[in-house]
Write an enzyme that holds these catalytic residues in place. Structure first.
Site, PDB file in Angstrom:
ATOM      1  N   GLU A 100       8.657  -6.310   2.297  1.00 29.68           N
ATOM      2  CA  GLU A 100       7.367  -6.960   2.111  1.00 29.68           C
ATOM      3  C   GLU A 100       6.299  -5.851   2.309  1.00 29.68           C
ATOM      4  O   GLU A 100       6.372  -4.962   3.269  1.00 29.68           O
ATOM      5  CB  GLU A 100       7.236  -7.913   3.467  1.00 29.68           C
ATOM      6  N   GLU A 125       3.095  -1.572   6.124  1.00 28.05           N
ATOM      7  CA  GLU A 125       1.528  -1.857   6.363  1.00 28.05           C
ATOM      8  C   GLU A 125       1.068  -0.515   6.855  1.00 28.05           C
ATOM      9  O   GLU A 125       1.568   0.088   7.551  1.00 28.05           O
ATOM     10  CB  GLU A 125       1.318  -3.026   7.534  1.00 28.05           C
ATOM     11  N   ASP A 152       2.456   4.131   3.086  1.00 23.40           N
ATOM     12  CA  ASP A 152       2.065   3.473   1.449  1.00 23.40           C
ATOM     13  C   ASP A 152       3.222   3.075   1.013  1.00 23.40           C
ATOM     14  O   ASP A 152       4.260   3.767   0.884  1.00 23.40           O
ATOM     15  CB  ASP A 152       1.537   4.735   0.797  1.00 23.40           C
ATOM     16  N   ASP A 175      -4.894  -7.006  -1.868  1.00 17.68           N
ATOM     17  CA  ASP A 175      -6.506  -7.018  -2.194  1.00 17.68           C
ATOM     18  C   ASP A 175      -6.640  -7.194  -3.660  1.00 17.68           C
ATOM     19  O   ASP A 175      -6.066  -6.430  -4.518  1.00 17.68           O
ATOM     20  CB  ASP A 175      -7.002  -5.453  -1.504  1.00 17.68           C
ATOM     21  N   LYS A 179     -14.138  -6.242  -8.456  1.00 16.54           N
ATOM     22  CA  LYS A 179     -14.785  -5.525  -9.498  1.00 16.54           C
ATOM     23  C   LYS A 179     -14.121  -5.157 -10.713  1.00 16.54           C
ATOM     24  O   LYS A 179     -13.227  -4.179 -10.261  1.00 16.54           O
ATOM     25  CB  LYS A 179     -15.988  -4.741  -8.772  1.00 16.54           C
ATOM     26  N   ASP A 211      -4.755 -15.643  -3.977  1.00 12.28           N
ATOM     27  CA  ASP A 211      -5.634 -16.825  -4.071  1.00 12.28           C
ATOM     28  C   ASP A 211      -7.027 -16.475  -4.981  1.00 12.28           C
ATOM     29  O   ASP A 211      -7.976 -16.990  -4.699  1.00 12.28           O
ATOM     30  CB  ASP A 211      -6.141 -17.237  -2.543  1.00 12.28           C
ATOM     31  N   THR A 246       0.188 -20.341   6.004  1.00 12.64           N
ATOM     32  CA  THR A 246      -0.552 -20.035   7.223  1.00 12.64           C
ATOM     33  C   THR A 246      -1.775 -21.101   7.523  1.00 12.64           C
ATOM     34  O   THR A 246      -2.049 -21.771   6.544  1.00 12.64           O
ATOM     35  CB  THR A 246      -1.079 -18.628   7.115  1.00 12.64           C
ATOM     36  N   PHE A 248      -4.609 -20.345   7.742  1.00 12.81           N
ATOM     37  CA  PHE A 248      -5.869 -19.831   6.804  1.00 12.81           C
ATOM     38  C   PHE A 248      -5.729 -20.483   5.460  1.00 12.81           C
ATOM     39  O   PHE A 248      -6.825 -21.091   4.728  1.00 12.81           O
ATOM     40  CB  PHE A 248      -5.826 -18.313   6.626  1.00 12.81           C
ATOM     41  N   GLU A 249      -4.564 -20.491   5.076  1.00 13.88           N
ATOM     42  CA  GLU A 249      -4.165 -20.919   3.508  1.00 13.88           C
ATOM     43  C   GLU A 249      -4.295 -22.311   3.626  1.00 13.88           C
ATOM     44  O   GLU A 249      -4.578 -22.797   2.607  1.00 13.88           O
ATOM     45  CB  GLU A 249      -2.924 -20.370   3.081  1.00 13.88           C
TER      46      GLU A 249
END
Length: 269
Positions: A100, A125, A152, A175, A179, A211, A246, A248-249
């Site tokens: 993951e 992470e 990384d 992320d 832009k 999302d 989750t 949040f989702e």
């Protein structure tokens, strides 16, 4: 699932300032598209790639996160080394291995590991508060099938994971770098996808979720172009059962926000 969009602009500005300071000090202009990262900086300690998909933040550690980090990371953490990792030895058994990438605060990772005890999970992470949070969840859930690498993810896959060693790779809510001038920082790039395919066993899967609709179509186009991978759906896939919702989702879905899943499999042979 590292959500660092709010800090991206500030992080990029800090990197740009560091580059300018280096040019002023040394008189050496950077090569286009390549960042100057000091060897004593946190960025260099976590990655030597020229373009990174993450911005390192300090973040605030709760007392509980720090306590569990200190106690659990020596037990479940795996140090980055530029050498192959024996995954079976790391977990003490033979079982399908799932990687993951960017587990954020670790909620989903811990829930998946608890729901799939016959699989082993290697979570990656870079942000210390998230690592501490997952250490806490591992201890509270007595999860013996979960290990952590704080480094990384691209370098971990490249240097530590043997070709064909993984049954699956999860990339949930990376992320989006919204832009256009930052698109080069998106982790899903052709070289990255080729690396994922190389580390998957035949039949192994690559599961992404986002999302952000623009990023979803970006992912679909780039992953579809990788000849070693085959889409399991006609475009986007239904959310697989292993990706648990989750809070949040779920809240976002109730508000009409979209979430897009992609599931590709490594072709046989």
């Amino acid at each position: 699932m590292s959500e660092i969009g709010k800090d991206a602009a500030g992080g990029v500005a800090a990197v740009d300032a560091a580059v300018q300071e280096s040019v002023t000090r040394t008189g050496i202009e950077p090569v286009a598209g390549v960042e100057i990262i000091g060897r004593d900086s946190p960025e260099h300690r976590f990655s030597s790639r020229s373009i990174r998909s993450f911005v390192l933040r300090q973040g605030r550690m709760s007392e509980a996160q720090q306590r569990y980090l200190d106690d659990m990371l020596p037990k479940v953490g795996i140090d980055y080394r530029a050498a192959p990792l024996d995954l079976d030895a790391a977990f003490g058994r033979q079982a399908p291995k799932i990687l993951e990438i960017g587990f954020g605060m670790g909620e989903t990772t811990a829930r998946i590991a608890a729901a799939m005890p016959d699989h082993d999970f290697l979570g990656i992470e870079v942000h210390t508060p998230g690592v501490g949070a997952l250490c806490k969840l591992i201890a509270e859930g007595d999860l013996s099938n979960l290990r952590i690498v704080q480094h990384d993810a691209v370098e971990v896959m490249r240097d530590m994971i043997a070709d064909g060693a993984l049954a699956g790779v999860h990339l949930f809510f990376p992320d989006p770098w919204r832009k256009k001038r930052h698109f080069k920082r998106r982790i899903v790039q052709p070289d990255f996808v080729a690396l994922v395919a190389q580390k998957l066993a035949p039949g192994g899967y690559f599961h992404c979720a986002t999302d952000w609709e623009d990023y979803a179509h970006w992912m679909l186009e780039i992953i579809s172009a990788e000849p070693q991978l085959q889409n399991t759906a006609d475009g986007f896939a239904p959310r697989p059962a292993h990706r648990l919702l989750t809070k949040f989702e779920n809240r976002g879905l109730k508000l009409g926000h979209g979430v897009w899943d992609l599931v590709f499999r490594r072709r046989a042979g």
